[in-house]
Design a protein around this motif. Structure first.
Motif, PDB file in Angstrom:
ATOM      1  N   ASN A 192      -1.658   4.604   0.434  1.00  0.00           N
ATOM      2  CA  ASN A 192      -2.796   4.355  -0.270  1.00  0.00           C
ATOM      3  C   ASN A 192      -3.633   3.058   0.405  1.00  0.00           C
ATOM      4  O   ASN A 192      -3.316   1.879   0.242  1.00  0.00           O
TER       5      ASN A 192
ATOM      6  N   LYS B  23      -9.385   3.984  -2.921  1.00  0.00           N
ATOM      7  CA  LYS B  23      -8.205   4.204  -1.670  1.00  0.00           C
ATOM      8  C   LYS B  23      -8.388   5.406  -0.816  1.00  0.00           C
ATOM      9  O   LYS B  23      -8.745   6.470  -1.373  1.00  0.00           O
TER      10      LYS B  23
ATOM     11  N   GLU C 149       0.768  -0.997   0.038  1.00  0.00           N
ATOM     12  CA  GLU C 149       0.244   0.016   0.067  1.00  0.00           C
ATOM     13  C   GLU C 149       0.954   1.359   0.132  1.00  0.00           C
ATOM     14  O   GLU C 149       0.272   2.296  -0.152  1.00  0.00           O
TER      15      GLU C 149
ATOM     16  N   PRO D 153      -6.792   0.642   0.914  1.00  0.00           N
ATOM     17  CA  PRO D 153      -8.188   0.019   0.268  1.00  0.00           C
ATOM     18  C   PRO D 153      -9.334   0.570   1.317  1.00  0.00           C
ATOM     19  O   PRO D 153      -9.233   0.267   2.337  1.00  0.00           O
TER      20      PRO D 153
ATOM     21  N   ARG E  20     -10.175  10.784  -3.255  1.00  0.00           N
ATOM     22  CA  ARG E  20      -9.031  10.516  -2.840  1.00  0.00           C
ATOM     23  C   ARG E  20      -7.977  11.561  -2.902  1.00  0.00           C
ATOM     24  O   ARG E  20      -7.000  11.831  -2.006  1.00  0.00           O
TER      25      ARG E  20
END
Length: 418
Positions: free
Chosen positions: A266, A286, A257, A268, A383
């Motif tokens: 990032n 994300k 991630e 999920p 995001r």
């Protein structure tokens, strides 16, 4: 001469851990324990009948202990000695409604868990089945679910209550879900937990302890730097105030991630509470956490130790599992902060000081906390919303904490333009 198979022992069975696929623990004379990736432990008996190899289910552990499984094996072998297929007898009993194992509480509970757990977080799925195995199956797991009454369930809950009231309430809720599943599948008439309303003491309503005074925060940060426990837990505590995520989101962090070059994490959306609160979020999206230079330094030092694991903060016992959900709280208690600070408290720490001391924009803080934040048109921010401002805020925040830690004079009400 056939190879002799050492018989199983109770500790060996009890300590058997799930792997990525099914595996067998052999007891000998055809009996073995099948361990599944979902933590199931299933007794099986291999035999030959009519020149065909067959496998017969003998129940689940621990509802069926080792000695009982061996007895069932011997019963099956006795039938074979009289040229009778034990699987045929079992099927006949099941057809006649005489096979209690097929409708035992444990069988139904595991069936329910397998059906619904794919939609849960890994942590929630693990603890649901773990609590059932630890507290419920040993008492009522082998009994037909349709025969269980409210007093049977209350007896289980009373025993848990002596250990932890919160867990007793959680187990009661899970047992109720299993019963409702059994009602829907025709294996029980009703959910007896409905009759237990008010029989457990109510949960105590308490807030997560948190330190929010800057001077006390400075002492906490220095204490974390001086922590003498495991390096992984120390790094988790150092990173917690810099990213102020929920404890589960932090401890389940995966190296995949992170983009340390871009200074981004990032997460999920599927494993964040935000997913449940905002309909506009879709699978695959994300939550972006900009990383300060201080956070990058912590992660780089940790990667040398845990970089071979899927998890940034793996368990001390196994690199295949994330750190325990109690690790940070236990460490804070060891440092003398019991009742004053918790893993969740780092969020309150950040929220309070960013707003009241650094006077950052509330929407930026809320977005970074992973709360549901909407734009003027009522839509969830995407995001990358206000990314440059959030990057600056996260670095200002990290610099402020570093200044507190080293004893620098921090003007408490100076506005920081973000």
């Amino acid at each position: 001469m056939p190879k002799r198979i050492p018989p199983l022992s109770d500790p060996q069975i009890r300590n058997a851990k799930p792997k990525n696929k099914d595996y067998k623990l052999m007891d000998g004379y055809g009996l073995f324990l099948l361990v599944t990736p979902s933590s199931g432990k299933l007794w099986r008996f291999d035999y030959r009948f009519g020149n065909k190899r067959k496998t017969m289910a003998l129940g689940t552990y621990p509802a069926i202990p080792l000695e009982e499984a061996r007895k069932r094996r011997e019963d099956a072998k006795a039938l074979l000695a009289h040229n009778i297929d034990p699987s045929g007898i079992k099927k006949a009993k099941k057809a006649a409604g005489e096979d209690a194992d097929a409708n035992s509480f444990e069988v139904v509970a595991r069936e329910w868990h397998v059906k619904f757990s794919p939609s849960w977080s890994d942590s929630h799925a693990f603890w649901v089945i773990r609590r059932l195995e630890q507290y419920v199956f040993p008492d009522i797991g082998a009994r037909p679910i349709g025969d269980l009454k409210a007093p049977d369930v209350l007896k289980v809950l009373r025993r848990i209550e002596t250990l932890t009231l919160e867990t007793a309430h959680r187990v009661k809720f899970v047992i109720g879900q299993v019963f409702r599943y059994a009602v829907g599948s025709g294996r029980a008439d009703r959910d007896p937990t409905a009759d237990l309303k008010g029989l457990l003491p109510p949960r105590s309503q308490k807030h997560h302890a948190a330190i929010t005074e800057p001077k006390e925060v400075a002492g906490l940060l220095r204490a974390i730097d001086g922590f003498t426990g495991t390096f992984t837990v120390k790094c988790a505590m150092q990173l917690a105030p810099l990213v102020f995520l929920r404890p589960g989101e932090l401890r389940q962090a995966e190296w995949s991630e992170f983009d340390l070059g871009a200074a981004e994490w990032n997460i999920p959306i599927e494993r964040m509470k935000l997913k449940k609160r905002v309909k506009e979020y879709r699978a695959g999206q994300k939550h972006l956490v900009p990383l300060s230079s201080q956070a990058i330094a912590i992660l780089q030092s940790l990667k040398a130790l845990t970089g071979q694991s899927k998890y940034v903060f793996p368990s001390a016992r196994s690199f295949t599992r994330p750190m325990s959900n109690m690790a940070i709280n236990a460490a804070l208690e060891r440092m003398g902060y019991k009742g004053e600070m918790t893993a969740h408290g780092f969020r309150a720490l950040a929220r309070t000081i960013l707003d009241e001391v650094l006077q950052c924009r509330v929407d930026l803080v809320e977005h970074q906390l992973g709360h549901a934040v909407k734009d003027p048109n009522g839509r969830a921010y995407n995001r990358t919303a206000h990314l440059s401002e959030r990057r600056k805020m996260m670095q200002v925040w990290a610099d402020y904490l570093e200044g507190l830690k080293v004893g620098a004079k921090v003007l408490p009400l100076k506005r920081v333009e973000i």
